[in-house]
Design an enzyme around this catalytic site. Sequence first.
Site, PDB file in Angstrom:
ATOM      1  N   ARG A   1       4.053   9.854  -3.276  1.00  0.00           N
ATOM      2  CA  ARG A   1       4.818   9.936  -2.032  1.00  0.00           C
ATOM      3  C   ARG A   1       3.897  10.321  -0.868  1.00  0.00           C
ATOM      4  NH1 ARG A   1       9.186   8.306   0.887  1.00  0.00           N
ATOM      5  NH2 ARG A   1      10.981   9.698   0.702  1.00  0.00           N
TER       6      ARG A   1
ATOM      7  N   ALA B   1       7.816  -3.317   3.496  1.00  0.00           N
ATOM      8  CA  ALA B   1       7.064  -2.867   4.680  1.00  0.00           C
ATOM      9  C   ALA B   1       8.022  -2.259   5.690  1.00  0.00           C
ATOM     10  CB  ALA B   1       6.321  -4.035   5.311  1.00  0.00           C
TER      11      ALA B   1
ATOM     12  N   ASP C   1       6.370   2.718  -2.953  1.00  0.00           N
ATOM     13  CA  ASP C   1       7.148   1.775  -3.754  1.00  0.00           C
ATOM     14  C   ASP C   1       6.360   0.499  -4.034  1.00  0.00           C
ATOM     15  OD1 ASP C   1       9.050   3.674  -3.357  1.00  0.00           O
ATOM     16  OD2 ASP C   1      10.560   2.347  -2.490  1.00  0.00           O
TER      17      ASP C   1
ATOM     18  N   SER D   1       0.821  -1.222   0.000  1.00  0.00           N
ATOM     19  CA  SER D   1       0.000   0.000   0.000  1.00  0.00           C
ATOM     20  C   SER D   1       0.853   1.269   0.000  1.00  0.00           C
ATOM     21  CB  SER D   1      -0.941   0.015   1.210  1.00  0.00           C
ATOM     22  OG  SER D   1      -0.171   0.005   2.395  1.00  0.00           O
TER      23      SER D   1
ATOM     24  N   THR E   1      18.557   1.427   2.967  1.00  0.00           N
ATOM     25  CA  THR E   1      18.400   2.878   2.771  1.00  0.00           C
ATOM     26  C   THR E   1      19.683   3.676   2.950  1.00  0.00           C
ATOM     27  OG1 THR E   1      17.459   4.849   3.839  1.00  0.00           O
ATOM     28  CG2 THR E   1      17.569   2.887   5.180  1.00  0.00           C
TER      29      THR E   1
ATOM     30  N   LYS F   1      17.193  -0.213  10.293  1.00  0.00           N
ATOM     31  CA  LYS F   1      17.459  -0.631   8.912  1.00  0.00           C
ATOM     32  C   LYS F   1      18.872  -1.213   8.781  1.00  0.00           C
ATOM     33  CE  LYS F   1      13.813   0.341   6.275  1.00  0.00           C
ATOM     34  NZ  LYS F   1      13.234  -0.508   5.226  1.00  0.00           N
TER      35      LYS F   1
ATOM     36  N   TYR G   1      15.216   4.871  13.081  1.00  0.00           N
ATOM     37  CA  TYR G   1      14.900   4.311  11.754  1.00  0.00           C
ATOM     38  C   TYR G   1      16.163   3.724  11.123  1.00  0.00           C
ATOM     39  CZ  TYR G   1      13.983   4.182   6.726  1.00  0.00           C
ATOM     40  OH  TYR G   1      13.893   3.774   5.409  1.00  0.00           O
TER      41      TYR G   1
ATOM     42  N   GLU H   1      19.841   6.285   4.514  1.00  0.00           N
ATOM     43  CA  GLU H   1      19.865   6.822   5.884  1.00  0.00           C
ATOM     44  C   GLU H   1      20.915   6.116   6.741  1.00  0.00           C
ATOM     45  OE1 GLU H   1      18.063   9.259   7.905  1.00  0.00           O
ATOM     46  OE2 GLU H   1      17.935  10.056   5.886  1.00  0.00           O
TER      47      GLU H   1
HETATM   48  P1  NAP Z   1       5.859   3.937   2.594  1.00  0.00           P
HETATM   49  O1  NAP Z   1       5.097   4.643   1.528  1.00  0.00           O
HETATM   50  O2  NAP Z   1       5.882   4.506   3.964  1.00  0.00           O
HETATM   51  O3  NAP Z   1       5.295   2.433   2.678  1.00  0.00           O
HETATM   52  C1  NAP Z   1       5.601   1.581   3.744  1.00  0.00           C
HETATM   53  C2  NAP Z   1       4.609   0.445   3.760  1.00  0.00           C
HETATM   54  O4  NAP Z   1       4.906  -0.438   4.858  1.00  0.00           O
HETATM   55  C3  NAP Z   1       3.160   0.875   3.933  1.00  0.00           C
HETATM   56  O5  NAP Z   1       2.389   0.146   3.004  1.00  0.00           O
HETATM   57  C4  NAP Z   1       2.824   0.432   5.358  1.00  0.00           C
HETATM   58  O6  NAP Z   1       1.486   0.095   5.535  1.00  0.00           O
HETATM   59  C5  NAP Z   1       3.669  -0.826   5.452  1.00  0.00           C
HETATM   60  N1  NAP Z   1       3.883  -1.272   6.833  1.00  0.00           N
HETATM   61  C6  NAP Z   1       4.338  -0.531   7.872  1.00  0.00           C
HETATM   62  N2  NAP Z   1       4.401  -1.307   8.981  1.00  0.00           N
HETATM   63  C7  NAP Z   1       3.979  -2.550   8.628  1.00  0.00           C
HETATM   64  C8  NAP Z   1       3.817  -3.764   9.327  1.00  0.00           C
HETATM   65  N3  NAP Z   1       4.104  -3.860  10.626  1.00  0.00           N
HETATM   66  N4  NAP Z   1       3.365  -4.861   8.651  1.00  0.00           N
HETATM   67  C9  NAP Z   1       3.041  -4.759   7.347  1.00  0.00           C
HETATM   68  N5  NAP Z   1       3.165  -3.628   6.624  1.00  0.00           N
HETATM   69  C10 NAP Z   1       3.639  -2.531   7.265  1.00  0.00           C
HETATM   70  O7  NAP Z   1       7.375   3.725   2.158  1.00  0.00           O
HETATM   71  P2  NAP Z   1       8.032   3.750   0.701  1.00  0.00           P
HETATM   72  O8  NAP Z   1       8.537   5.111   0.432  1.00  0.00           O
HETATM   73  O9  NAP Z   1       7.157   3.069  -0.280  1.00  0.00           O
HETATM   74  O10 NAP Z   1       9.341   2.871   0.981  1.00  0.00           O
HETATM   75  C11 NAP Z   1       9.322   1.467   0.807  1.00  0.00           C
HETATM   76  C12 NAP Z   1      10.461   0.860   1.592  1.00  0.00           C
HETATM   77  O11 NAP Z   1      11.707   1.377   1.143  1.00  0.00           O
HETATM   78  C13 NAP Z   1      10.438   1.136   3.087  1.00  0.00           C
HETATM   79  O12 NAP Z   1      10.948  -0.001   3.742  1.00  0.00           O
HETATM   80  C14 NAP Z   1      11.385   2.307   3.274  1.00  0.00           C
HETATM   81  O13 NAP Z   1      11.927   2.305   4.569  1.00  0.00           O
HETATM   82  C15 NAP Z   1      12.423   1.987   2.205  1.00  0.00           C
HETATM   83  N6  NAP Z   1      13.117   3.122   1.611  1.00  0.00           N
HETATM   84  C16 NAP Z   1      12.412   4.147   1.069  1.00  0.00           C
HETATM   85  C17 NAP Z   1      13.088   5.189   0.448  1.00  0.00           C
HETATM   86  C18 NAP Z   1      12.336   6.337  -0.184  1.00  0.00           C
HETATM   87  O14 NAP Z   1      12.975   7.365  -0.436  1.00  0.00           O
HETATM   88  N7  NAP Z   1      11.056   6.194  -0.489  1.00  0.00           N
HETATM   89  C19 NAP Z   1      14.478   5.175   0.365  1.00  0.00           C
HETATM   90  C20 NAP Z   1      15.170   4.107   0.921  1.00  0.00           C
HETATM   91  C21 NAP Z   1      14.473   3.068   1.526  1.00  0.00           C
HETATM   92  P3  NAP Z   1       0.399   1.137   6.114  1.00  0.00           P
HETATM   93  O15 NAP Z   1      -0.199   1.717   4.889  1.00  0.00           O
HETATM   94  O16 NAP Z   1      -0.529   0.273   6.876  1.00  0.00           O
HETATM   95  O17 NAP Z   1       1.134   2.111   6.977  1.00  0.00           O
HETATM   96  O1  G4F Z   2      11.529  13.736   3.363  1.00  0.00           O
HETATM   97  P1  G4F Z   2      12.179  13.310   4.624  1.00  0.00           P
HETATM   98  O2  G4F Z   2      11.295  13.087   5.792  1.00  0.00           O
HETATM   99  O3  G4F Z   2      13.038  12.047   4.254  1.00  0.00           O
HETATM  100  P2  G4F Z   2      14.306  11.339   4.954  1.00  0.00           P
HETATM  101  O4  G4F Z   2      14.348  11.620   6.394  1.00  0.00           O
HETATM  102  O5  G4F Z   2      15.500  11.670   4.138  1.00  0.00           O
HETATM  103  O6  G4F Z   2      13.920   9.803   4.771  1.00  0.00           O
HETATM  104  C1  G4F Z   2      13.398   9.298   3.553  1.00  0.00           C
HETATM  105  O7  G4F Z   2      14.469   8.868   2.742  1.00  0.00           O
HETATM  106  C2  G4F Z   2      15.216   7.762   3.277  1.00  0.00           C
HETATM  107  C3  G4F Z   2      16.345   7.453   2.291  1.00  0.00           C
HETATM  108  O8  G4F Z   2      17.472   8.252   2.611  1.00  0.00           O
HETATM  109  C4  G4F Z   2      14.278   6.593   3.476  1.00  0.00           C
HETATM  110  F1  G4F Z   2      14.965   5.519   3.936  1.00  0.00           F
HETATM  111  C5  G4F Z   2      13.170   6.970   4.433  1.00  0.00           C
HETATM  112  O9  G4F Z   2      12.256   5.883   4.551  1.00  0.00           O
HETATM  113  C6  G4F Z   2      12.420   8.174   3.866  1.00  0.00           C
HETATM  114  O10 G4F Z   2      11.767   7.777   2.689  1.00  0.00           O
HETATM  115  O11 G4F Z   2      13.265  14.409   5.054  1.00  0.00           O
HETATM  116  C7  G4F Z   2      14.256  14.851   4.164  1.00  0.00           C
HETATM  117  C8  G4F Z   2      14.990  16.024   4.762  1.00  0.00           C
HETATM  118  C9  G4F Z   2      15.473  15.783   6.193  1.00  0.00           C
HETATM  119  O12 G4F Z   2      16.770  16.273   6.324  1.00  0.00           O
HETATM  120  C10 G4F Z   2      14.524  16.603   7.062  1.00  0.00           C
HETATM  121  O13 G4F Z   2      15.084  17.093   8.278  1.00  0.00           O
HETATM  122  O14 G4F Z   2      14.086  17.135   4.845  1.00  0.00           O
HETATM  123  C11 G4F Z   2      14.237  17.761   6.113  1.00  0.00           C
HETATM  124  N1  G4F Z   2      13.006  18.474   6.458  1.00  0.00           N
HETATM  125  C12 G4F Z   2      12.940  19.816   6.687  1.00  0.00           C
HETATM  126  N2  G4F Z   2      11.692  20.171   7.020  1.00  0.00           N
HETATM  127  C13 G4F Z   2      11.782  17.957   6.652  1.00  0.00           C
HETATM  128  C14 G4F Z   2      10.961  19.019   7.023  1.00  0.00           C
HETATM  129  N3  G4F Z   2      11.330  16.701   6.542  1.00  0.00           N
HETATM  130  C15 G4F Z   2      10.007  16.484   6.769  1.00  0.00           C
HETATM  131  N4  G4F Z   2       9.524  15.230   6.618  1.00  0.00           N
HETATM  132  N5  G4F Z   2       9.162  17.503   7.149  1.00  0.00           N
HETATM  133  C16 G4F Z   2       9.592  18.790   7.292  1.00  0.00           C
HETATM  134  O15 G4F Z   2       8.821  19.684   7.611  1.00  0.00           O
END
Ligand code: NAP
Ligand code: G4F
Length: 342
Positions: free
Chosen positions: A186, A83, A15, A12, A127, A155, A151, A129
């Site tokens: 997103r 997830a 990604d 859901s 990630t 990870k 987080y 991170e």
């Molecule tokens: P997202 O939109 O937050 O999706 C995370 C999903 O995990 C949601 O469907 C959520 O379901 C599900 N989930 C959370 N807790 C769960 C549980 N206990 N059991 C089953 N499902 C659960 O994240 P995304 O951006 O698509 O990212 C996908 C994955 O890549 C994540 O693991 C994230 O940490 C990793 N990642 C993302 C990025 C990025 O920039 N997007 C970069 C690096 C790594 P609900 O809808 O119920 O909350």
């Molecule tokens: O968009 P963010 O919340 O993403 P963040 O923390 O980089 O994490 C995302 O990317 C990771 C990969 O590097 C994933 F693993 C993780 O699951 C997620 O998808 O924040 C990005 C930057 C941070 O430095 C934060 O401090 O934006 C800065 N920021 C400034 N103002 C903010 C805000 N972030 C959020 N969310 N909200 C603010 O108001």
Amino acid sequence: MPKKIALITGISGQDGAYLAKFLLKKNYKVIGVERRSARSNNWRLERLNIANKVTIEDIDIKEINNLIRLFNKYKIDEVYNLAAQSFVHSSFQNPIETSQVNAIGVLNILEIIRNHKSKIKFYQASTSEMFGKHGKKKQDEKTIFHPRSPYATSKTFAHYSVQNYRESYNLHAVNGILFNHESPLRGEEFITRKITLGLAKIYLGKQKILKIGNIYSKRDWGYAEDYIEAMWKMIQSKKPKDYVIATGKNHSVKQFINECVKILKLNTKWIGKGLNEKLINIKNNRTLISIDKKYFRPAEVDNLKGNYNKAKRELKWKPKTSFKNLVKMMIESDLENVKNLK
Ligand code: NAP
Ligand code: G4F
């Protein structure tokens, strides 16, 4: 030939939805793991027109017994573990829940695959991170991790567990170390979407001001659909390995805002310093964006920029979407979303 079966946890999410679309196109049968919730959270699958093309199983990955039953029910070929409690900011408030899902949840699946008779391939959503306070110009597969949030530590545990199961039990398990990737799908809590949605609302007169945190942190922002292809390529390769997926370029939050402002043709300027810095509308001196301390994190990751050379060389993968096009796609989508708001 029977269809390959792929299991996507987190279907859901951003990604999960794009990956389901990608795998359906490749003729996979897609099983999606979703947590049960009172409200349906399938809006992304519906937006992509695939909600009725995937099989949904209600499972929380923290619960191993339900996962065991799931693996016995289907003859799964590939698992994509997406997830997670994926919001870094929340992980500071909920470190234990975050670790139970992001670390122990992964161990649950690895244990099941280890005990399974057939060879199941496993992809883990690692990630950038994990690099945290890295001290390097660009980060690659050899850069030492210095995680800066619950987080990131959770990870990192999962990342090393995948490597450990690969080396100990010969599992076909890979880590995709993905840098930030964004899209119109997103989550609204992440900064890119918070900005595009907030500015679209301001532009259309539905909101007055947007409050955010640290505008000087830099991220390597790519487009989610480009990165999905890399996940699939990684799991197909003969020898399981870990790969960095990134664009190799980064921008600050402030630069992201400036790009949105340019696309919207807003006449603005930044004034003030520190917590008093703000973006104002030159025409009427009104504040459009201001800084709020509550969005700052106890520890920040200041700067991320990935080196994706290994993926380019071995997987023949490279990003297709530029930063400018990504921002444009997101702001245009949010203008449409806001116009359709009731
Ligand atoms: P997202 O939109 O937050 O999706 C995370 C999903 O995990 C949601 O469907 C959520 O379901 C599900 N989930 C959370 N807790 C769960 C549980 N206990 N059991 C089953 N499902 C659960 O994240 P995304 O951006 O698509 O990212 C996908 C994955 O890549 C994540 O693991 C994230 O940490 C990793 N990642 C993302 C990025 C990025 O920039 N997007 C970069 C690096 C790594 P609900 O809808 O119920 O909350
Ligand atoms: O968009 P963010 O919340 O993403 P963040 O923390 O980089 O994490 C995302 O990317 C990771 C990969 O590097 C994933 F693993 C993780 O699951 C997620 O998808 O924040 C990005 C930057 C941070 O430095 C934060 O401090 O934006 C800065 N920021 C400034 N103002 C903010 C805000 N972030 C959020 N969310 N909200 C603010 O108001």
